[in-house]
Design an enzyme around this catalytic site. Structure first.
Site, mmCIF file in Angstrom:
data_model
loop_
_atom_site.group_PDB
_atom_site.id
_atom_site.type_symbol
_atom_site.label_atom_id
_atom_site.label_comp_id
_atom_site.label_asym_id
_atom_site.label_seq_id
_atom_site.Cartn_x
_atom_site.Cartn_y
_atom_site.Cartn_z
ATOM 1 C CB CYS A 307 -0.953 0.025 1.182
ATOM 2 S SG CYS A 307 -2.223 1.305 0.991
ATOM 3 C CB CYS A 488 -3.764 3.140 -3.527
ATOM 4 S SG CYS A 488 -3.002 3.858 -2.055
#
Length: 564
Positions: A307, A488
């Site tokens: 991430c 994301c």
């Protein structure tokens, strides 16, 4: 002379001559171990000759002869005893150094982690995986390994592992499937950013692993020590061996907190925190609420990390809270990024830069955190800019949010499944099949496809792997291809998110039409998706084999879907 160091006490190498002893003494060695039986080769000096030459140089010598491929438990014990008794440093040799390195590895079993033993051997040029099973057994020849056999063995019970198991079950319920996972608690890690902002509680992100294992799937609650892909075997800690017809590797990655000097000692104290750990995310929110003024640093290490937006999400949500509380003017915010761009997909950068300006944050590119002095509240960065000599910069802080360096797990990096470059599992980026071993697949954060390492990526990868494994069982070629999708949700403020969705090469892959949700702009709908919709999709969809908006793409015949 080829001298290969295994640790501070012993080095190994190929056959030496008596005339080499003066060189070994000059290198600082004090003892010699000879592991070749006399008479293996016609031009091989006898041990007596080596012993005399060693004595003349003031070195001790010991003969522990071992036949190739026939190292006994007694010979391992003798080698271990020599390591204890002989003055160091020690040089051990055989024909090539392999027997000596193997004796050392077996002598260290039970004293060092297996991954460390294999890594040291690999660094010295020796593949010690063939004796991994024996290392796991304390260096002794295994006699009762308690073998088990499954159609599919999945290493890793995180998001990727449970999802692919569920997807396999939904396609072919009769398969015998096992998940190897030592952890008793499973975490919804994408929620930790929200915990660090006071939106979720930590308990919201945790469930017991046993409650999530799909029905009919065996849970092996153990850790993997090594792989033997040539034998279709996984070696567990304690030397239990599990065999498979097909293997799926998805244990996630390793957060290397110790790669930053002083960080481990100060985490959770002295204003140092991280949303990358379940127990620390609440501390982030505690620090944010208490902060009235001073300097707040947010760091991002070199890629790859899982991430990639998470480090700046922490910054945006913290700054948003300070803005709402009227404290922002008194807080100096820095985002120290080891890379040179704010986000890797340029289409999302303009919207993010609006918030960087709104929060008056300073972007410190090419700043890699290398040390933390918690009590003094100082962080040290290595600054590396193209065309310039590296420098160091020390920055004081009142709050420091750290994203740790990240690597493949040790037992992956030293395994035959890893690529040579960085230690990730080496797969075809479309089929996710291993490039060398036809019956091995990998997904999630641990493999080397050039996609973003996110839970959303694993959600798309799981059906691809499941589809291709079932096709392989039927004797067909790969039928599904992964396009590199990753998502994301960049939480730029409480209530708004820039929903980045993209695939290989930074190609935008939005789930919704632009008129419904424009991912390049901050929207309330994207926030609702992150805060209210994605958690149930994760728990009740992805981990249950329900592939909502995650159907696998079709492999094209002319696409590079299989190993050449």
């Amino acid at each position: 002379m080829d001298v290969k160091k295994l640790d501070h006490r012993i080095s190994v190498g190929p056959q030496i001559a008596a005339t080499d002893l003066d060189d070994l003494k000059a290198r600082g060695f004090r003892s010699i171990i000879v592991n070749r039986p006399d008479g293996e080769d016609d031009d091989q000096p006898a041990f007596a000759e080596i012993e005399v030459a060693a004595r003349e140089q003031g070195l001790e010598a010991r003969h522990i002869p071992v036949e190739t491929g026939k190292i006994s438990d007694a010979e391992v014990a003798a080698f271990a005893k020599a390591l204890e008794e002989l003055p160091g440093p020690i040089f051990a040799h055989c024909r090539s150094g392999t027997r000596s390195a193997t004796l050392w590895a077996l002598s260290q079993a039970g004293h060092r982690p297996m991954a460390d033993i294999l890594a040291r051997g690999k660094a010295a040029g020796f593949d010690l995986n063939p004796v991994a099973r024996r290392i796991a057994n304390g260096g002794r020849v295994p006699t009762d390994t308690g073998d088990a056999k499954y159609d599919v063995v999945i290493v890793g019970g995180g998001a990727a592992g449970i999802a692919v198991a569920a997807s396999l079950q939904s396609r072919r319920s009769g398969l015998s499937v096992a998940i190897v996972e030592p952890a008793e608690v499973h975490y919804y890690q994408p929620g930790w950013t929200m915990v660090g902002a006071g939106i979720f509680t930590a308990d919201d992100t945790a469930k017991t692993t046993g409650a999530l294992i799909p029905k009919g799937v065996t849970w092996i609650k153990d850790a993997v020590a090594a792989f033997e892909p040539e034998k279709n075997a996984v070696v567990l800690e304690g030397c239990r061996v599990v065999n498979y017809d097909r293997l799926v590797v998805c244990p996630g990655l390793k957060l290397d907190w110790n790669a930053v000097e002083g960080l481990g000692e100060t985490l959770g104290r002295n204003g140092v925190t991280s949303n990358y750990r379940y127990d620390l995310a609440p501390y982030t929110w505690e620090l944010v609420q208490k902060m009235r003024g001073g300097t707040a640093l947010f760091t991002q290490p070199p890629m790859p990390i899982k991430c990639a937006g998470a480090p700046q999400k922490a910054m945006y949500l913290s700054a948003d809270h300070w803005h709402r509380q009227g404290r922002l003017k008194d807080i100096d915010i820095h985002f120290a990024n080891a890379g040179g761009v704010l986000f890797g997909v340029k289409d999302y950068v303009p919207a993010l830069m609006e918030y960087v300006k709104k929060y008056d944050a300073t972007l410190d590119f090419f700043h890699n955190l290398v040390a933390v002095d918690g009590p003094a509240r100082k962080a040290t960065f290595k600054v590396t800019k193209a065309g310039e000599e590296p420098t160091t910069r020390e920055m004081a802080f009142d709050m420091l949010h750290v994203c740790p360096p990240q690597t493949a797990p040790d037992f992956i990096r030293v395994s035959p499944l890893a690529d040579d470059a960085a230690g990730w599992v080496d797969v075809d980026q479309h089929t996710l099949r291993h490039k060398t071993y036809d019956n091995v697949w990998s997904l999630g954060d641990v493999m080397n496809a050039p996609n973003a390492k996110t839970a959303a990526a694993a959600r798309k990868q799981a059906p691809t792997v499941a589809e291709n494994i079932v096709a392989d069982i039927k004797g067909s070629s790969a039928v599904a291809a992964y396009d590199g999708y990753g998502s994301c949700p960049l939480t730029v403020e409480r209530g708004k998110i820039v929903l980045a969705e993209f695939g290989y090469g930074g190609t935008l892959l939005p789930t919704f039409p632009k008129w419904v949700l424009d991912g390049t702009r901050p929207t309330k709908l994207a926030w609702m998706l992150k805060a209210q919709i994605l958690p149930p999709i994760y728990w009740q969809g992805m981990l249950k084999g329900r592939e909502w908006l995650a159907a696998p793409g079709l492999a094209q015949q002319d696409a590079p879907t299989e190993r050449a």
